[in-house]
Design a protein around this motif. Structure first.
Motif, short mmCIF file in Angstrom:
data_model
loop_
_atom_site.label_atom_id
_atom_site.label_comp_id
_atom_site.label_asym_id
_atom_site.label_seq_id
_atom_site.Cartn_x
_atom_site.Cartn_y
_atom_site.Cartn_z
N GLY A 160 0.83 -1.11 0.14
CA GLY A 160 0.06 -0.12 -0.05
C GLY A 160 0.81 1.21 -0.05
N GLN A 194 -4.54 -5.71 -4.80
CA GLN A 194 -3.06 -4.91 -4.47
C GLN A 194 -3.25 -3.40 -5.01
N LYS A 197 -5.33 -1.54 -2.30
CA LYS A 197 -4.49 -1.35 -1.23
C LYS A 197 -3.51 -0.01 -1.55
#
Length: 280
Positions: A160, A194, A197
């Protein structure tokens, strides 16, 4: 040697399904065989695709992929998007088939790219041709390649962290650099989780920065991409929240010529709004 050609062979469950899909995108059939082994050959300009049918093949299981290198990604995207809308009544942003939008790719030297996933789950990765390719340039076909630094940034982006890219334009905000990293995860690697994030973390940090954060224009671009990711995850609540945020940014930044600068992004959000309307 001259006159050499390489053609990808891609698996599918039904050549009939691929035929209808491909014809809508402007491909012509150059060969078709139903027995003993179903086979379909397609051509559109300089793009040749061949498909072979496999009993029980599922798009979720496909690892098929090929690279299409073009001078400009926008014309091909617009043509394929129009064909998809004509067949499916909307632009498919999730499921099979689906298409992503042309965006700058941090793993391709900042060049524009988009992906079309066919009904069989094969990825047609469209990238812009480098004007002056240099030795050692990362392989455009493989989002996992690049220098050790590229791979390190990719690994950190999974947590992140909006690490950015050295290929971004000078002075580009950290928020847009995070968008570029999220594009790699979602549109190159297919890892939407992902990407979420990365983008959620970057948007949260930008909000905490207040007046020191990114411009309204950059926030709109990030929020628009986050709304599209929400559609891919079938997350109507987040898609609506992001659209509300975009509307607030646009309303508060009229004097900055925001709508003129981001006409394309705002127009593309109409596909998200249409998806939300269909959800009820």
């Amino acid at each position: 040697m001259a006159n050499e050609t390489m053609v990808p062979l891609l698996p599918c469950a039904s050549i009939d399904e691929i035929h209808d899909f491909a014809v809508a995108l402007g491909f012509e059939v150059t060969y078709r065989q139903t027995r003993p082994n179903p086979y379909l050959a397609l051509r559109r300009g300089g793009i040749d695709l061949h498909y072979f049918a496999m009993d029980g093949f599922r798009p979720e299981d496909s690892y098929g992929s090929c690279l299409v290198v073009v001078d400009d990604t926008e014309p091909l995207y617009e043509a394929w998007a129009a064909g998809l809308r004509a067949v499916y009544g909307k632009l498919p942003l999730s499921g099979f088939p689906r298409i992503t939008r042309p965006r700058r790719r941090a793993n391709a030297g900042g060049l524009s790219g988009f992906s079309l996933v066919d009904p069989a789950g094969n990825w047609l990765r469209v990238v812009r041709r480098p004007e002056d390719p240099e030795p050692g340039t990362a392989d455009l076909a493989d989002p996992g390649t690049g220098t050790p630094a590229d791979r390190s940034r990719a690994a950190r982006s999974g947590s992140g962290e909006d690490t950015g890219s050295p290929d971004g334009p000078p002075g580009e905000s950290r928020l847009l650099l995070a968008v570029a990293n999220a594009v790699v995860q979602a549109d190159s690697r297919g890892d939407v989780g992902q990407a979420v994030k990365i983008l959620d973390g970057a948007l949260r940090r930008d909000a905490d920065a207040g007046d020191l954060g990114a411009s309204a224009r950059d926030r709109v671009e990030a929020q628009a991409f986050r709304a599209e990711l929400a559609v891919r995850l079938d997350d109507a609540a987040t898609a609506r929240r992001m659209l509300d945020e975009v509307d607030r940014c646009v309303a508060s930044a009229r004097g900055q010529h925001l709508t003129q600068d981001l006409t394309t992004v705002l127009a593309q959000l109409e596909d998200v709004r249409a998806w939300l309307s269909a959800q009820g």
